[in-house]
Design a protein around this motif. Structure first.
Motif, PDB file in Angstrom:
ATOM      1  N   GLY A 279       1.825  14.162  -9.911  1.00 31.85           N
ATOM      2  CA  GLY A 279       2.688  15.310  -9.651  1.00 31.85           C
ATOM      3  C   GLY A 279       2.589  15.842  -8.241  1.00 31.85           C
ATOM      4  N   GLN A 280       2.199  14.981  -7.311  1.00 30.89           N
ATOM      5  CA  GLN A 280       2.064  15.406  -5.918  1.00 30.89           C
ATOM      6  C   GLN A 280       3.080  14.670  -5.052  1.00 30.89           C
ATOM      7  OE1 GLN A 280      -2.193  14.338  -5.660  1.00 30.89           O
ATOM      8  NE2 GLN A 280      -2.569  16.481  -5.173  1.00 30.89           N
ATOM      9  N   GLU A 281       3.219  15.111  -3.829  1.00 31.30           N
ATOM     10  CA  GLU A 281       4.082  14.434  -2.873  1.00 31.30           C
ATOM     11  C   GLU A 281       3.579  14.677  -1.459  1.00 31.30           C
ATOM     12  OE1 GLU A 281       8.042  15.951  -2.808  1.00 31.30           O
ATOM     13  OE2 GLU A 281       7.415  18.052  -2.877  1.00 31.30           O
ATOM     14  N   LEU A 282       4.008  13.808  -0.550  1.00 30.80           N
ATOM     15  CA  LEU A 282       3.662  13.984   0.849  1.00 30.80           C
ATOM     16  C   LEU A 282       4.468  15.131   1.441  1.00 30.80           C
ATOM     17  CD1 LEU A 282       3.510  10.256   2.019  1.00 30.80           C
ATOM     18  CD2 LEU A 282       1.581  11.782   1.559  1.00 30.80           C
TER      19      LEU A 282
ATOM     20  N   ILE B  74       0.811  -1.213   0.000  1.00 33.07           N
ATOM     21  CA  ILE B  74       0.000   0.000   0.000  1.00 33.07           C
ATOM     22  C   ILE B  74       0.848   1.268   0.000  1.00 33.07           C
ATOM     23  CG2 ILE B  74      -1.643   1.359   1.373  1.00 33.07           C
ATOM     24  CD1 ILE B  74      -3.103  -1.214   2.007  1.00 33.07           C
ATOM     25  N   PRO B  75       1.909   1.370   0.818  1.00 34.78           N
ATOM     26  CA  PRO B  75       2.741   2.579   0.723  1.00 34.78           C
ATOM     27  C   PRO B  75       3.286   2.819  -0.684  1.00 34.78           C
ATOM     28  CG  PRO B  75       3.262   1.392   2.723  1.00 34.78           C
ATOM     29  CD  PRO B  75       2.348   0.517   1.937  1.00 34.78           C
ATOM     30  N   GLU B  76       3.702   1.736  -1.351  1.00 33.87           N
ATOM     31  CA  GLU B  76       4.225   1.878  -2.712  1.00 33.87           C
ATOM     32  C   GLU B  76       3.128   2.349  -3.668  1.00 33.87           C
ATOM     33  OE1 GLU B  76       6.996   1.930  -5.751  1.00 33.87           O
ATOM     34  OE2 GLU B  76       7.297   1.715  -3.595  1.00 33.87           O
ATOM     35  N   LEU B  77       1.919   1.806  -3.526  1.00 35.46           N
ATOM     36  CA  LEU B  77       0.813   2.215  -4.394  1.00 35.46           C
ATOM     37  C   LEU B  77       0.479   3.691  -4.186  1.00 35.46           C
ATOM     38  CD1 LEU B  77      -1.642  -0.825  -4.164  1.00 35.46           C
ATOM     39  CD2 LEU B  77       0.061  -0.332  -5.936  1.00 35.46           C
ATOM     40  N   ILE B  78       0.517   4.133  -2.948  1.00 33.88           N
ATOM     41  CA  ILE B  78       0.219   5.537  -2.651  1.00 33.88           C
ATOM     42  C   ILE B  78       1.279   6.454  -3.259  1.00 33.88           C
ATOM     43  CG2 ILE B  78       0.140   7.249  -0.782  1.00 33.88           C
ATOM     44  CD1 ILE B  78      -1.300   5.136   0.925  1.00 33.88           C
ATOM     45  N   VAL B  79       2.548   6.118  -3.052  1.00 35.39           N
ATOM     46  CA  VAL B  79       3.629   6.950  -3.579  1.00 35.39           C
ATOM     47  C   VAL B  79       3.599   6.995  -5.106  1.00 35.39           C
ATOM     48  CG1 VAL B  79       6.141   7.142  -3.780  1.00 35.39           C
ATOM     49  CG2 VAL B  79       5.099   6.669  -1.554  1.00 35.39           C
ATOM     50  N   ARG B  80       3.342   5.862  -5.747  1.00 38.18           N
ATOM     51  CA  ARG B  80       3.255   5.835  -7.211  1.00 38.18           C
ATOM     52  C   ARG B  80       2.118   6.714  -7.703  1.00 38.18           C
ATOM     53  NH1 ARG B  80       3.810  -0.583  -8.825  1.00 38.18           N
ATOM     54  NH2 ARG B  80       5.983  -0.888  -8.190  1.00 38.18           N
ATOM     55  N   ALA B  81       0.959   6.625  -7.043  1.00 38.47           N
ATOM     56  CA  ALA B  81      -0.193   7.422  -7.460  1.00 38.47           C
ATOM     57  C   ALA B  81       0.104   8.913  -7.293  1.00 38.47           C
ATOM     58  CB  ALA B  81      -1.422   7.025  -6.645  1.00 38.47           C
TER      59      ALA B  81
ATOM     60  N   THR C  10       6.996   6.624   5.420  1.00 38.83           N
ATOM     61  CA  THR C  10       8.077   7.453   5.955  1.00 38.83           C
ATOM     62  C   THR C  10       9.402   7.123   5.278  1.00 38.83           C
ATOM     63  OG1 THR C  10       6.963   7.614   8.105  1.00 38.83           O
ATOM     64  CG2 THR C  10       9.315   8.110   8.050  1.00 38.83           C
ATOM     65  N   GLU C  11       9.652   5.830   5.073  1.00 40.45           N
ATOM     66  CA  GLU C  11      10.894   5.426   4.409  1.00 40.45           C
ATOM     67  C   GLU C  11      10.963   5.960   2.984  1.00 40.45           C
ATOM     68  OE1 GLU C  11      10.781   1.206   4.706  1.00 40.45           O
ATOM     69  OE2 GLU C  11      11.507   1.159   6.794  1.00 40.45           O
ATOM     70  N   ARG C  12       9.824   6.002   2.298  1.00 44.32           N
ATOM     71  CA  ARG C  12       9.820   6.431   0.902  1.00 44.32           C
ATOM     72  C   ARG C  12       9.801   7.945   0.750  1.00 44.32           C
ATOM     73  NH1 ARG C  12       7.582   1.546   1.279  1.00 44.32           N
ATOM     74  NH2 ARG C  12       7.664   0.086  -0.483  1.00 44.32           N
ATOM     75  N   SER C  13       9.223   8.645   1.723  1.00 50.81           N
ATOM     76  CA  SER C  13       9.049  10.096   1.573  1.00 50.81           C
ATOM     77  C   SER C  13       9.988  10.914   2.448  1.00 50.81           C
ATOM     78  CB  SER C  13       7.601  10.469   1.918  1.00 50.81           C
ATOM     79  OG  SER C  13       7.341  10.277   3.299  1.00 50.81           O
ATOM     80  N   GLY C  14      10.437  10.329   3.556  1.00 49.41           N
ATOM     81  CA  GLY C  14      11.256  11.085   4.498  1.00 49.41           C
ATOM     82  C   GLY C  14      10.475  12.133   5.260  1.00 49.41           C
ATOM     83  N   ARG C  15       9.162  12.077   5.192  1.00 46.18           N
ATOM     84  CA  ARG C  15       8.320  13.087   5.829  1.00 46.18           C
ATOM     85  C   ARG C  15       7.826  12.622   7.199  1.00 46.18           C
ATOM     86  NH1 ARG C  15       9.220  17.855   3.241  1.00 46.18           N
ATOM     87  NH2 ARG C  15       8.873  17.670   0.992  1.00 46.18           N
ATOM     88  N   GLU C  16       7.526  13.580   8.051  1.00 43.42           N
ATOM     89  CA  GLU C  16       6.924  13.289   9.346  1.00 43.42           C
ATOM     90  C   GLU C  16       5.414  13.332   9.171  1.00 43.42           C
ATOM     91  OE1 GLU C  16       7.096  14.694  14.029  1.00 43.42           O
ATOM     92  OE2 GLU C  16       7.899  16.004  12.462  1.00 43.42           O
ATOM     93  N   ILE C  17       4.792  12.182   9.203  1.00 43.73           N
ATOM     94  CA  ILE C  17       3.371  12.055   8.887  1.00 43.73           C
ATOM     95  C   ILE C  17       2.692  11.149   9.914  1.00 43.73           C
ATOM     96  CG2 ILE C  17       3.692  12.436   6.408  1.00 43.73           C
ATOM     97  CD1 ILE C  17       3.658   9.410   6.023  1.00 43.73           C
ATOM     98  N   ALA C  18       1.390  11.004   9.771  1.00 40.12           N
ATOM     99  CA  ALA C  18       0.610  10.077  10.590  1.00 40.12           C
ATOM    100  C   ALA C  18      -0.340   9.323   9.671  1.00 40.12           C
ATOM    101  CB  ALA C  18      -0.165  10.819  11.675  1.00 40.12           C
TER     102      ALA C  18
END
Length: 251
Positions: A32-35, A20-27, A143-151
Motif C-alpha cells: 500500500g505504498q508508493e514512490l 528490479i524496478p518491477e519487483l520494487i513497484v510490486r512490493a 521513473t517510467e513506472r512511477s512518474g516521480r522525480e527520484i534518485a
C-alpha cells in the motif's frame, strides 16, 4: 528536517533476468505504498549483480599458483582468492584472513567487493560491472513506472581505514550528484569553508544499511524520504567520490 528510512518489504529472492524496478513497484503496491517526488532509493549491490547474471561459481574456478600462495597466507579458499584476483586491478595489502585490493572500478576494499552472503552455496557476487549504468537503468525503470522525480543509489557494505566494523557505502548513483561541494560557503562564525566536501551518497548508503541489515532481514532496498537534494541535481558518477591515487595517503 525530518528524514524517513522506509524498508521495502516483500521483495522475493532475486534471480538472473529479474526486473528490479518491477519487483520494487510490486512490493510497494502490495504494502500500500508508493514512490514520492524527492525519494532516494538505495539498493543493495548483491541483488543488482544477481539480476544481471553477474555471479561467480567458485567450484568452476581453477586457482593459479599466485592464488594458491595467497590462500596459504590468508587462510582463504583458493577458489575465492582467484576470483578476488580476477576482479582486482591492484592488490594493496594481504594478511591473515584479509585481502585488500583495488577493483577495476577504482574502489579500494576487502576481497575486491566479492560477497558470498545472500547467495546460493558455492556462488559469490562481485560488484556490478558498471554500477553507475546499473543505477541509471533502475532509475529509468522506476521513473517510467512511477512518474516521480527520484534518485537511485547502489550500496555495498565495506570497512574503513583505521576503524573497526563495516558501513554502507555508495558504489553506483543516478539522478543526483554523489558529492556536495560546500567550499566557499560560510560557517556559523562567518568564516569561508576551504575544503569541505560532503559524501552525501555514502551518508545515504550508511543510513539505509541500518534498515537493510546484513543477515536474513530480507530488505534489499530502502527509500530515503525527506532529504532535499535540489543542490545535488548535477551530472556526476561514483568516481566523484574516489580519491585520486596521488592523494591517497593510506597506501
Amino acid at each position: 528536517m525530518e528524514i524517513k528510512l522506509i524498508g521495502i518489504q516483500g521483495m522475493p529472492l532475486v534471480e538472473r533476468g529479474d526486473d528490479i524496478p518491477e519487483l520494487i513497484v510490486r512490493a510497494l503496491d502490495f504494502s500500500g505504498q508508493e514512490l514520492m517526488d524527492g525519494d532516494i532509493i538505495v539498493i543493495a549491490e548483491t541483488i543488482v549483480s544477481k539480476a544481471e547474471g553477474n555471479t561467480i561459481d567458485l567450484n568452476k574456478i581453477s586457482p593459479s599458483e599466485k592464488a594458491l600462495e595467497m590462500a596459504e597466507k590468508t587462510g582463504k579458499d583458493p577458489h575465492l582468492v582467484e576470483a578476488i584476483l580476477s576482479e582486482s586491478a591492484d592488490v594493496i595489502r594481504v594478511g591473515h584472513n584479509f585481502i585488500v585490493s583495488e577493483t577495476r572500478h577504482g574502489f579500494v576494499c576487502a576481497n575486491a567487493g566479492i560477497d558470498e552472503s545472500n547467495v546460493s552455496e558455492g556462488l559469490a557476487t562481485p560488484l556490478p560491472a558498471d554500477p553507475d549504468l546499473s543505477a541509471e537503468r533502475i532509475l529509468r525503470g522506476l521513473t517510467e513506472r512511477s512518474g516521480r522525480e527520484i534518485a537511485v543509489i547502489i550500496s555495498d557494505t565495506q570497512g574503513r581505514p583505521f576503524r573497526v566494523g563495516a558501513v554502507g557505502v555508495a558504489v553506483g548513483v543516478a539522478g543526483m550528484a554523489p558529492l556536495w561541494d560546500r567550499k566557499g560557503e560560510r560557517d556559523l562564525y562567518g568564516r569561508r569553508l576551504q575544503t569541505t566536501e560532503i559524501a552525501v551518497a555514502d551518508e545515504m548508503a550508511a543510513a539505509a544499511s541500518m534498515v537493510m541489515g546484513q543477515a536474513d532481514e530480507g530488505v534489499p532496498a530502502v527509500i530515503i524520504r525527506g532529504y532535499r537534494w535540489d543542490h545535488l541535481k548535477a551530472d556526476g558518477g561514483i568516481r566523484d567520490l574516489l580519491r585520486p591515487r596521488e592523494m591517497d595517503v593510506f597506501r
